[in-house]
Design a protein around this motif. Structure first.
Motif: not given
Length: 331
Positions: A19, A57, A64-65, A68, A194-195, A197-198, A215, A220, A223
């Protein structure tokens, strides 16, 4: 502390390492044009980008979904944590290689390439429909859309201000670039934070510390905070490539490139498509430059960038696969 908990902590720490590299590797995406046109000072631009990355973010849950759950299918257990670890190492290594050479490659595709490479090495399931429809197709389409949109936005600006005094136009767009750069940084947060977090949610799921695609709030903040810190650290090598080597930008062209790129990022995030912020801003710069004349774009530099794009997915995948084999022997 249990072995499973140690494994989760290590994977999350490595994810935050990626990150951070994403932040300084992709900081140029949001601010290179504003810095090169002197609309913003480098430090002011980096600070603004860090804040807007943080804000963006919180609006990237659909991306993120996809990361993930839509790319690989892993069972719970230690083996899956090793896969996630290897994927992150592959992505970090590729980020550092391309950063060293000043090439604005995609951190997003490095991450996804690492995920696919490590999963194949472990003989687990890659969701190829998801890779094709949500990664490969957008990877090809988004730069094309970026070039066309950048060209159209700049053409519109040239027509609207065709009779205006060039000096006043330049000063006005220098101020407007503050807003377009902020919009670009917000889109970067929606996509790239988001990536990560996924990935963290994926690691928590396979480690049996979380269920579903929600999440946790701490993910949040962790990240977004690390991404903002990496962004503030800066990415001067890549910033020089984007801001000066593709085409000499003036404030109206910088505004057009950033506005077009931010639009593409927002639309993609709305559909949960994890596209590359790097590909997007680079392509809009090319489109904007083509309005001056086709030869104004330094296509040799652009060709080197495209080459880095092509090799990112397999390059990060190979490094991740090798990392998995080594890690699996050790663990």
């Amino acid at each position: 502390m249990s072995a499973d908990l140690i494994g989760i902590v290590v994977v999350i720490a490595v994810a935050m390492g990626f990150n951070y590299t994403n932040g300084f590797h992709d900081a140029a995406n949001a601010i290179a044009t504003s810095v090169s046109t002197r609309a913003l000072t480098p430090r002011a631009a980096l600070a603004m980008a860090a804040v807007m990355n943080l804000a963006g973010s919180f609006f990237g849950a659909s991306v993120a979904k996809t990361v993930g759950q839509g790319i690989i299918d892993l069972p719970d257990g230690k083996d899956s944590l090793v896969i996630v670890f290897a994927a992150l190492i592959g992505a970090i290594a590729w980020n550092l290689i391309t950063w060293w050479f000043g090439l604005p490659s995609s951190s997003s595709h490095a991450l996804i390439g690492g995920m696919v490479g490590a999963t194949l090495a472990a003989a687990h399931t890659v969701l190829w429909d998801g890779v094709l429809n949500k990664i490969v197709v957008p990877m090809i389409v988004s730069p094309i859309v970026g070039i066309i949109l950048g060209y159209l936005v700049m053409t519109g600006i040239l027509w609207l201000f065709r009779k205006a005094h060039p000096g006043r136009v330049s000063r006005g767009f220098r101020l407007a670039q503050t807003l377009s750069a902020a919009a670009m940084a917000f889109g970067h947060g929606m996509q790239d934070a988001a990536k990560i977090m996924g990935i963290v949610v994926l690691a928590l799921n396979v480690g049996d510390f979380h269920e579903g695609d929600t999440i946790p709030l701490w993910v949040y903040f962790l990240t977004a905070g690390v991404l903002a810190a990496g962004t503030y650290a800066g990415g001067w090598r890549i910033m020089r490539t984007l801001g000066r080597r593709i085409i000499e930008l003036d404030p109206p062209r910088g505004f057009a490139a950033e506005s077009a790129a931010a639009t593409v990022l927002y639309v993609a995030a709305n559909f949960g498509l994890p596209i590359s912020t790097t590909h997007t801003i680079t392509s809009t710069i090319m489109g904007v430059g083509a309005t001056k004349r086709i030869s104004a774009v330094r296509w040799g530099v652009a060709g080197n960038i495209v080459g880095a794009w092509i090799f990112t997915f397999p390059g990060a995948g190979i490094i991740a696969a090798l990392t998995f084999f080594i890690s699996d022997l050790i663990v």
